[in-house]
Design a protein around this motif. Sequence first.
Motif, PDB file in Angstrom:
ATOM      1  N   LEU A 161       0.822  -1.212   0.000  1.00 42.42           N
ATOM      2  CA  LEU A 161       0.000   0.000   0.000  1.00 42.42           C
ATOM      3  C   LEU A 161       0.855   1.260   0.000  1.00 42.42           C
ATOM      4  CD1 LEU A 161      -2.783  -1.110   2.518  1.00 42.42           C
ATOM      5  CD2 LEU A 161      -2.956  -0.971   0.025  1.00 42.42           C
ATOM      6  N   SER A 162       2.022   1.195   0.647  1.00 45.61           N
ATOM      7  CA  SER A 162       2.929   2.348   0.653  1.00 45.61           C
ATOM      8  C   SER A 162       3.454   2.654  -0.737  1.00 45.61           C
ATOM      9  CB  SER A 162       4.110   2.088   1.599  1.00 45.61           C
ATOM     10  OG  SER A 162       3.677   2.026   2.938  1.00 45.61           O
ATOM     11  N   SER A 163       3.530   1.633  -1.587  1.00 49.88           N
ATOM     12  CA  SER A 163       4.050   1.838  -2.937  1.00 49.88           C
ATOM     13  C   SER A 163       3.063   2.599  -3.818  1.00 49.88           C
ATOM     14  CB  SER A 163       4.392   0.495  -3.587  1.00 49.88           C
ATOM     15  OG  SER A 163       3.213  -0.213  -3.976  1.00 49.88           O
ATOM     16  N   ILE A 164       1.798   2.714  -3.401  1.00 49.39           N
ATOM     17  CA  ILE A 164       0.788   3.343  -4.267  1.00 49.39           C
ATOM     18  C   ILE A 164       1.020   4.842  -4.475  1.00 49.39           C
ATOM     19  CG2 ILE A 164      -1.692   3.874  -4.427  1.00 49.39           C
ATOM     20  CD1 ILE A 164      -2.200   1.017  -3.408  1.00 49.39           C
ATOM     21  N   PRO A 165       1.316   5.715  -3.522  1.00 45.42           N
ATOM     22  CA  PRO A 165       1.318   5.535  -2.074  1.00 45.42           C
ATOM     23  C   PRO A 165       0.010   6.060  -1.467  1.00 45.42           C
ATOM     24  CG  PRO A 165       2.484   7.545  -2.629  1.00 45.42           C
ATOM     25  CD  PRO A 165       1.915   6.997  -3.918  1.00 45.42           C
ATOM     26  N   ILE A 166      -0.598   5.286  -0.554  1.00 44.71           N
ATOM     27  CA  ILE A 166      -1.806   5.743   0.130  1.00 44.71           C
ATOM     28  C   ILE A 166      -1.465   6.952   0.997  1.00 44.71           C
ATOM     29  CG2 ILE A 166      -3.582   5.143   1.812  1.00 44.71           C
ATOM     30  CD1 ILE A 166      -3.908   3.740  -0.891  1.00 44.71           C
ATOM     31  N   THR A 167      -2.260   8.014   0.840  1.00 46.13           N
ATOM     32  CA  THR A 167      -2.018   9.261   1.566  1.00 46.13           C
ATOM     33  C   THR A 167      -3.025   9.493   2.690  1.00 46.13           C
ATOM     34  OG1 THR A 167      -1.098  10.278  -0.429  1.00 46.13           O
ATOM     35  CG2 THR A 167      -1.861  11.776   1.283  1.00 46.13           C
ATOM     36  N   SER A 168      -4.284   9.104   2.455  1.00 49.60           N
ATOM     37  CA  SER A 168      -5.366   9.406   3.401  1.00 49.60           C
ATOM     38  C   SER A 168      -6.190   8.154   3.680  1.00 49.60           C
ATOM     39  CB  SER A 168      -6.286  10.495   2.846  1.00 49.60           C
ATOM     40  OG  SER A 168      -5.557  11.633   2.448  1.00 49.60           O
ATOM     41  N   VAL A 169      -6.739   8.086   4.884  1.00 53.11           N
ATOM     42  CA  VAL A 169      -7.631   6.982   5.263  1.00 53.11           C
ATOM     43  C   VAL A 169      -8.851   7.554   5.963  1.00 53.11           C
ATOM     44  CG1 VAL A 169      -7.931   4.919   6.696  1.00 53.11           C
ATOM     45  CG2 VAL A 169      -5.777   5.282   5.462  1.00 53.11           C
ATOM     46  N   ILE A 170     -10.026   7.191   5.473  1.00 50.95           N
ATOM     47  CA  ILE A 170     -11.302   7.544   6.094  1.00 50.95           C
ATOM     48  C   ILE A 170     -11.864   6.292   6.746  1.00 50.95           C
ATOM     49  CG2 ILE A 170     -13.673   8.297   5.680  1.00 50.95           C
ATOM     50  CD1 ILE A 170     -12.621   9.965   3.338  1.00 50.95           C
ATOM     51  N   LEU A 185      -1.680   1.160   9.424  1.00 49.45           N
ATOM     52  CA  LEU A 185      -1.599   2.080   8.293  1.00 49.45           C
ATOM     53  C   LEU A 185      -0.233   2.030   7.630  1.00 49.45           C
ATOM     54  CD1 LEU A 185      -3.350   5.189   9.881  1.00 49.45           C
ATOM     55  CD2 LEU A 185      -4.376   3.440   8.418  1.00 49.45           C
ATOM     56  N   PRO A 186      -0.201   2.156   6.313  1.00 50.06           N
ATOM     57  CA  PRO A 186       1.093   2.279   5.627  1.00 50.06           C
ATOM     58  C   PRO A 186       1.799   3.552   6.048  1.00 50.06           C
ATOM     59  CG  PRO A 186      -0.735   2.635   4.103  1.00 50.06           C
ATOM     60  CD  PRO A 186      -1.337   2.151   5.378  1.00 50.06           C
ATOM     61  N   SER A 187       3.114   3.551   5.949  1.00 49.54           N
ATOM     62  CA  SER A 187       3.918   4.680   6.425  1.00 49.54           C
ATOM     63  C   SER A 187       3.668   5.961   5.642  1.00 49.54           C
ATOM     64  CB  SER A 187       5.405   4.321   6.345  1.00 49.54           C
ATOM     65  OG  SER A 187       5.770   4.029   4.994  1.00 49.54           O
ATOM     66  N   THR A 188       3.052   5.847   4.475  1.00 45.97           N
ATOM     67  CA  THR A 188       2.838   7.010   3.615  1.00 45.97           C
ATOM     68  C   THR A 188       1.597   7.817   3.984  1.00 45.97           C
ATOM     69  OG1 THR A 188       1.702   5.519   2.093  1.00 45.97           O
ATOM     70  CG2 THR A 188       4.030   6.008   1.637  1.00 45.97           C
ATOM     71  N   VAL A 189       0.787   7.304   4.920  1.00 41.95           N
ATOM     72  CA  VAL A 189      -0.457   7.994   5.284  1.00 41.95           C
ATOM     73  C   VAL A 189      -0.157   9.240   6.101  1.00 41.95           C
ATOM     74  CG1 VAL A 189      -2.580   7.829   6.658  1.00 41.95           C
ATOM     75  CG2 VAL A 189      -1.911   5.942   5.155  1.00 41.95           C
ATOM     76  N   HIS A 190      -0.687  10.377   5.640  1.00 42.62           N
ATOM     77  CA  HIS A 190      -0.503  11.656   6.329  1.00 42.62           C
ATOM     78  C   HIS A 190      -1.786  12.144   6.997  1.00 42.62           C
ATOM     79  CE1 HIS A 190       3.433  11.956   4.562  1.00 42.62           C
ATOM     80  NE2 HIS A 190       2.956  11.990   3.329  1.00 42.62           N
ATOM     81  N   PHE A 191      -2.930  11.686   6.502  1.00 43.54           N
ATOM     82  CA  PHE A 191      -4.207  12.190   6.995  1.00 43.54           C
ATOM     83  C   PHE A 191      -5.132  11.025   7.330  1.00 43.54           C
ATOM     84  CE2 PHE A 191      -2.615  15.023   3.612  1.00 43.54           C
ATOM     85  CZ  PHE A 191      -2.330  16.151   4.368  1.00 43.54           C
ATOM     86  N   PRO A 251      -3.951   9.420  -3.191  1.00 39.11           N
ATOM     87  CA  PRO A 251      -4.696   8.170  -3.084  1.00 39.11           C
ATOM     88  C   PRO A 251      -5.273   7.949  -1.671  1.00 39.11           C
ATOM     89  CG  PRO A 251      -2.608   7.824  -4.216  1.00 39.11           C
ATOM     90  CD  PRO A 251      -2.540   9.186  -3.594  1.00 39.11           C
ATOM     91  N   LEU A 252      -6.523   7.521  -1.647  1.00 33.62           N
ATOM     92  CA  LEU A 252      -7.309   7.495  -0.419  1.00 33.62           C
ATOM     93  C   LEU A 252      -8.013   6.159  -0.246  1.00 33.62           C
ATOM     94  CD1 LEU A 252      -9.696  10.303   0.779  1.00 33.62           C
ATOM     95  CD2 LEU A 252     -10.634   8.018   0.370  1.00 33.62           C
ATOM     96  N   ILE A 253      -8.002   5.638   0.980  1.00 27.29           N
ATOM     97  CA  ILE A 253      -8.786   4.456   1.350  1.00 27.29           C
ATOM     98  C   ILE A 253      -9.959   4.919   2.204  1.00 27.29           C
ATOM     99  CG2 ILE A 253      -8.846   2.291   2.661  1.00 27.29           C
ATOM    100  CD1 ILE A 253      -5.798   2.111   2.267  1.00 27.29           C
ATOM    101  N   PHE A 254     -11.158   4.424   1.935  1.00 23.40           N
ATOM    102  CA  PHE A 254     -12.267   4.571   2.882  1.00 23.40           C
ATOM    103  C   PHE A 254     -12.754   3.168   3.237  1.00 23.40           C
ATOM    104  CE2 PHE A 254     -14.032   5.097  -1.395  1.00 23.40           C
ATOM    105  CZ  PHE A 254     -15.135   4.249  -1.408  1.00 23.40           C
ATOM    106  N   HIS A 255     -13.034   2.979   4.518  1.00 25.48           N
ATOM    107  CA  HIS A 255     -13.357   1.615   4.945  1.00 25.48           C
ATOM    108  C   HIS A 255     -14.275   1.610   6.155  1.00 25.48           C
ATOM    109  CE1 HIS A 255     -11.058   0.871   8.762  1.00 25.48           C
ATOM    110  NE2 HIS A 255     -10.440   1.966   8.378  1.00 25.48           N
ATOM    111  N   CYS A 256     -14.882   0.448   6.376  1.00 32.06           N
ATOM    112  CA  CYS A 256     -15.620   0.183   7.603  1.00 32.06           C
ATOM    113  C   CYS A 256     -15.130  -1.163   8.126  1.00 32.06           C
ATOM    114  CB  CYS A 256     -17.122   0.253   7.386  1.00 32.06           C
ATOM    115  SG  CYS A 256     -17.751  -0.731   6.002  1.00 32.06           S
TER     116      CYS A 256
END
Length: 352
Positions: A161-170, A185-191, A251-256
């Motif tokens: 996921l860090s290679s994408i890199p995922i920036t945000s997670v909801i 969370l991957p290390s690339t997530v800032h928000f 790039p953003l992940i949203f999840h439940c």
Amino acid sequence: MIGNISTKSVYLPCINNMVKEEVNNYQERTSLLTMDKAIRKAQIIREKYSKEASLKLEAKGNWSLYAGSSVDTINRTMPILTGNGSGSFFLSVSTYSRVYFELVCGNERLILTERHLPMAGGYNFRDLGGFRTMDGRYTKWGKLFRADELSNLTADDLKYLSSIPITSVIDFRAQSEARRSPDKLPSTVHFTYPIAITPGNLSSEGIQANMLKTNIDSHMKHMNRLLVSNPACVRAFRIFFAIVQNNLSAPLIFHCSAGKDRAGMATALVLFALGVDEATVMDDYLMSKIYLSDKYDAFIAKYPRAESIFTVKRMFLQAGINQIKRDHGSIMNFLTKELKVDVVRMRRLYLE
């Protein structure tokens, strides 16, 4: 945020053949191109645990496949694979990072990557890219991702996921559920954005409450109506779209918890905003039944009455869609007037 699953997830070694066939049939439908085209069907498949990649292709004539770490960095000077006609082809690419591909056959070009991400610690993790809109455009790969809980992701999953890199997670789960099963969370997530949506809670308390319902199917339909009519839910989705429309979020992940109810409705609303037709939106929604089968089958076998809580049915999402149309006249009215979606901006950000 919303309910984390306290029922134990059972990790099975692989998806059975019937499930694989259903997944392939769906992926073929969503990658189906015009019948007179040289490229008729094309999809990238990643194995869940090894993350090895393959190309499944129906095509006429000679073709070349190019690759890169992003759509913009695809090396179009040297193909990683060439061939003629149809077949399944192993791809010698990294298993630790995501790869994007361009398939060229005659004068046709198609951008590809896997729709279902190979998460050893997840089940319902998908890219919203590659959907054809009603005006003939395609949703961008590698921008928006839907998922189930992130608390079981492995080190290799996080590296991928860090290679994408995922920036945000909801996170649509409730605060108590998120505390019980915190995201990895991957290390690339800032928000990170906790946005609580209560209907769809899959905590042990939520499951027990749902199982007391006389008609669980009716309850699940009611829950989907609440997702688009309850003021707190509408407010949550309004916040969700405000984040998605910020060009710094992806790039953003949203999840439940399961990625099927709250994340399922969010996905449907995003695809509608981008101009994807209702039949395709429904097909995508129903794939949660396939992807979650390994996760919940053992629990359902023990408690058959709980099946509707852990799966999806056409009538569930349809109840929400019908509620929107009853209350607002059209889905687009709901998106633009209630959720304050800037459709022009959404399509500029997330369509090719």
